[in-house]
Motif scaffolding. Structure first.
Motif, mmCIF file in Angstrom:
data_model
loop_
_atom_site.group_PDB
_atom_site.id
_atom_site.type_symbol
_atom_site.label_atom_id
_atom_site.label_comp_id
_atom_site.label_asym_id
_atom_site.label_seq_id
_atom_site.Cartn_x
_atom_site.Cartn_y
_atom_site.Cartn_z
ATOM 1 N N LYS A 218 -29.059 -30.648 39.839
ATOM 2 C CA LYS A 218 -28.534 -31.970 40.163
ATOM 3 C C LYS A 218 -27.121 -31.865 40.703
ATOM 4 O O LYS A 218 -26.362 -30.983 40.326
ATOM 5 N N ALA A 219 -26.808 -32.788 41.547
ATOM 6 C CA ALA A 219 -25.465 -32.802 42.123
ATOM 7 C C ALA A 219 -24.476 -33.294 41.086
ATOM 8 O O ALA A 219 -24.833 -33.944 40.105
ATOM 9 N N ASN A 220 -23.218 -33.003 41.312
ATOM 10 C CA ASN A 220 -22.173 -33.447 40.396
ATOM 11 C C ASN A 220 -22.078 -34.968 40.421
ATOM 12 O O ASN A 220 -22.491 -35.633 41.372
ATOM 13 N N ALA A 221 -21.505 -35.503 39.380
ATOM 14 C CA ALA A 221 -21.336 -36.948 39.295
ATOM 15 C C ALA A 221 -20.427 -37.454 40.395
ATOM 16 O O ALA A 221 -20.600 -38.570 40.888
ATOM 17 N N SER A 222 -19.468 -36.637 40.814
ATOM 18 C CA SER A 222 -18.553 -37.083 41.862
ATOM 19 C C SER A 222 -19.282 -37.225 43.196
ATOM 20 O O SER A 222 -18.937 -38.067 44.010
ATOM 21 N N ASP A 223 -20.294 -36.378 43.443
ATOM 22 C CA ASP A 223 -21.075 -36.496 44.671
ATOM 23 C C ASP A 223 -21.863 -37.800 44.698
ATOM 24 O O ASP A 223 -22.016 -38.429 45.734
ATOM 25 N N ASP A 224 -22.391 -38.194 43.541
ATOM 26 C CA ASP A 224 -23.152 -39.435 43.467
ATOM 27 C C ASP A 224 -22.257 -40.632 43.764
ATOM 28 O O ASP A 224 -22.652 -41.571 44.441
ATOM 29 N N ILE B 168 -21.450 -44.215 46.901
ATOM 30 C CA ILE B 168 -21.143 -45.595 46.512
ATOM 31 C C ILE B 168 -19.769 -45.984 47.035
ATOM 32 O O ILE B 168 -19.567 -47.102 47.529
ATOM 33 N N GLU B 169 -18.807 -45.062 46.945
ATOM 34 C CA GLU B 169 -17.470 -45.354 47.452
ATOM 35 C C GLU B 169 -17.494 -45.612 48.949
ATOM 36 O O GLU B 169 -16.805 -46.513 49.444
ATOM 37 N N ALA B 170 -18.304 -44.855 49.688
ATOM 38 C CA ALA B 170 -18.394 -45.046 51.128
ATOM 39 C C ALA B 170 -18.952 -46.431 51.451
ATOM 40 O O ALA B 170 -18.476 -47.116 52.362
ATOM 41 N N ILE B 171 -19.923 -46.859 50.697
ATOM 42 C CA ILE B 171 -20.512 -48.182 50.925
ATOM 43 C C ILE B 171 -19.496 -49.278 50.610
ATOM 44 O O ILE B 171 -19.363 -50.249 51.360
ATOM 45 N N LEU B 172 -18.781 -49.102 49.518
ATOM 46 C CA LEU B 172 -17.778 -50.111 49.158
ATOM 47 C C LEU B 172 -16.667 -50.187 50.188
ATOM 48 O O LEU B 172 -16.193 -51.268 50.530
ATOM 49 N N HIS C 160 -17.641 -52.115 53.289
ATOM 50 C CA HIS C 160 -17.629 -53.568 53.126
ATOM 51 C C HIS C 160 -16.257 -54.091 52.754
ATOM 52 O O HIS C 160 -16.100 -55.295 52.506
ATOM 53 N N GLY C 161 -15.285 -53.233 52.719
ATOM 54 C CA GLY C 161 -13.913 -53.671 52.456
ATOM 55 C C GLY C 161 -13.646 -53.989 51.022
ATOM 56 O O GLY C 161 -12.777 -54.812 50.712
ATOM 57 N N ILE C 162 -14.340 -53.381 50.131
ATOM 58 C CA ILE C 162 -14.134 -53.658 48.707
ATOM 59 C C ILE C 162 -13.382 -52.501 48.082
ATOM 60 O O ILE C 162 -13.602 -51.379 48.303
#
Length: 146
Positions: free
Chosen positions: A127-133, A137-141, A144-146
């Motif tokens: 499994k990938a590291n938690a930071s990769d997951d 999500i950070e890229a999506i946020l 959208h400017g969040i």
């Protein structure tokens, strides 16, 4: 005569309800109500209502229904007994004769030889590291400017 009158009155009342529904600009519902309202009128005009009324109040017709139900019950009872007994003697003899004898009734699974085992499953990817997951999500946020 009275059944035809009742069916005709139901049809007229249904058509009246359909007109009121159409006045309220619900044309699809009005058409559906009119279709249902015309069924009793059609049954009266074809003579089905008269036939049904004469059949429903005829003692001969009800005696026929009783005879049919009795015949059906007798048929089902004989089928149940036949199934419980396993069929007729001739049918049981034919079934026993048609059954093939076992090729090697004393053979066991161990004497049949070694079997082949299915290959083991390949190991799953780590499994990938938690930071990769969270990077997705950070890229999506950020998108959208969040």
């Amino acid at each position: 005569m009275i059944a035809e009158t009742v069916c005709s009155a139901v049809a007229v009342a249904g058509l009246g309800i359909a007109v009121v529904t159409a006045y309220r600009k619900r044309f699809l519902a009005a058409a559906r109500i009119a279709a249902y309202a015309l069924v009793p009128l059609g049954l009266v005009m074809t003579g089905v209502v008269e036939w049904a009324a004469h059949t429903a109040f005829s003692p001969t017709a009800w005696a026929g229904v009783v005879v049919l139900v009795g015949a059906w019950g007798l048929f089902m009872a004989t089928r149940a007994v036949e199934r419980r007994r396993g069929g007729t003697r001739a049918e049981r003899k034919a079934a026993r004769a048609a059954q093939p004898d076992a090729v090697a009734p004393t053979a066991s699974a161990a004497s049949l030889g070694p079997g082949t085992r299915p290959a083991t499953r390949p190991a799953t990817a780590p499994k990938a590291n938690a930071s990769d997951d969270f990077s997705d999500i950070e890229a999506i946020l950020k998108k959208h400017g969040i």
